[in-house]
Design an enzyme around this catalytic site. Sequence first.
Site, PDB file in Angstrom:
ATOM      1  N   LYS A 180      62.841  63.127  62.026  1.00 52.37           N
ATOM      2  CA  LYS A 180      64.102  62.994  61.285  1.00 52.37           C
ATOM      3  C   LYS A 180      64.822  64.338  61.243  1.00 52.37           C
ATOM      4  CE  LYS A 180      62.327  59.389  58.143  1.00 52.37           C
ATOM      5  NZ  LYS A 180      63.158  58.207  58.375  1.00 52.37           N
ATOM      6  N   ASP A 233      49.248  54.454  54.536  1.00 53.55           N
ATOM      7  CA  ASP A 233      50.486  54.201  55.285  1.00 53.55           C
ATOM      8  C   ASP A 233      51.474  55.349  55.088  1.00 53.55           C
ATOM      9  OD1 ASP A 233      52.374  52.753  56.802  1.00 53.55           O
ATOM     10  OD2 ASP A 233      53.284  51.910  54.986  1.00 53.55           O
ATOM     11  N   HIS A 238      53.236  60.562  56.166  1.00 53.76           N
ATOM     12  CA  HIS A 238      54.606  61.058  56.000  1.00 53.76           C
ATOM     13  C   HIS A 238      54.761  62.047  54.832  1.00 53.76           C
ATOM     14  CE1 HIS A 238      55.416  58.026  58.869  1.00 53.76           C
ATOM     15  NE2 HIS A 238      55.603  57.010  58.049  1.00 53.76           N
TER      16      HIS A 238
END
Length: 473
Positions: A180, A233, A238
Amino acid sequence: DDLPPHVLVLFGATGDLAKRKLFPAFYRLAASGLFPREFAVIGSGRHSPGTDEEFRAQVREVLADALGDEADADALDDLVGRVSFQTASADDGADLAAAVREAEERLGDGARRLLYLSVPPGAMDGMIRMLGREGLTDRARLVVEKPFGLDLASARDLDATLDEVIGEDQVFRIDHFLGKEAVQNILALRFANGLFEPAWDRHSVAQVQIDVPEELGLEGRGSFYESTGALRDMVSTHLSQLLGFVALEDPGAFDAGALRDAKAAVFRDLRPLDPSRAVLGQFEGYRDDEDVADDSDVETFVALEMHVDNERWRGVPFWLRTGKAMAQTRRTVTLRFREPDSHVFHGYPCPNELVLELTDDPRVQVDVRAKHPGPAMSLTHGALRLDLGEVDHTGHEGEDEAHHARPLEAYERLLLDVVRGDQTLFTRADEVERLWEVVQPLLDERPEVHPYPVGSWGPEAAADLPAGGWRLR
Ligand code: BG6
């Protein structure tokens, strides 16, 4: 222009990620001329989606859905024309290997392989072994989706398997948050400016919040979620990677060695999680999903405290929070600053916060106190804002790609990096293993899972964790 021909093999080609992200990324890269001129895409999976013609039709539909008006008919035809499908499994990759070799012959000399494993963690090891057995790892770069393993032991096993069949310089462990623009911008903000870095430590920063609530629920990913949960997850992946970017020392250079060394050093200094400083939650209605067990206690929400025990950050809590079916979709990193060492003004609320909004319209905001206009010397507060989408892109020194002003979507950027052989924005074995080590206490000793209403900010028990509350609430 001079990228060699590529055979892209996509395992999990009929899966959710392929549909929403990977095929659209192939399209955008090809349509904007960033991809090799010569390439073929072989979709793969255990079950055939039908004939090649049928698979192409499915890919066309997927792209039309994902791209909408953006899709150009010729570019779409061109991409779809390069696609085929070949079944493969951990036990049987012979037909796939033959298809890859055939495609290489067609594409000509020097063709490289990009193998993308978008398969669940449990299926990874067998697939990697198969690739080795079939000789597909030669001339290949291998992209491995997250989560990398399900805990420390399985991540170590996976690394050992990779080590047997392929070189670490060929392995691209993907964590798409690193692709990103706004996340990379954390480094630009910190190390290209004289303003922020001197205040980027425990002397100035009281706490950090890394907050990634999501409005969406399971979106058909019930069985994936049952095997992972929010901790695996999102948190060990992240959110921890975001923490790495926020907390690392000056890497000295933006390259694969330097950046990953700096991140790995932060992760080594992370204190293993304390289960008593974590709150898990599950949104009400989660168990109604057809792929979810009736008595599932898988967490869809996590809030927890992390500590980086080093000179820069000692004593500064890093609060991480994420969850499904929450009130808003945000990716917000907040550095909350200490009170100034001055008695001129005191007792005014709203401390200084540096806020990195890593959402689709990324921006940086600094909350400041200022004088209230008028005759009295009283205070109010305001914000300095920088919209990253509107940053002037003509001013910087003539890099080759400066003219590609269009921001790249995360997967697009990262796929391009794989083709270019640049591992800077991919995670390394030591980083990932250390993060599992840090998270492991919470896997071993699971706190109670609290229910929370859909559309809320998560369980009550998590509401007041950070001193002064969450910025997002
Ligand atoms: C994925 C997770 O890796 O990231 C999803 O598996 C999550 O559960 C997604 O929704 C969030 O990514 P983004 O780019 O939409 O913020």
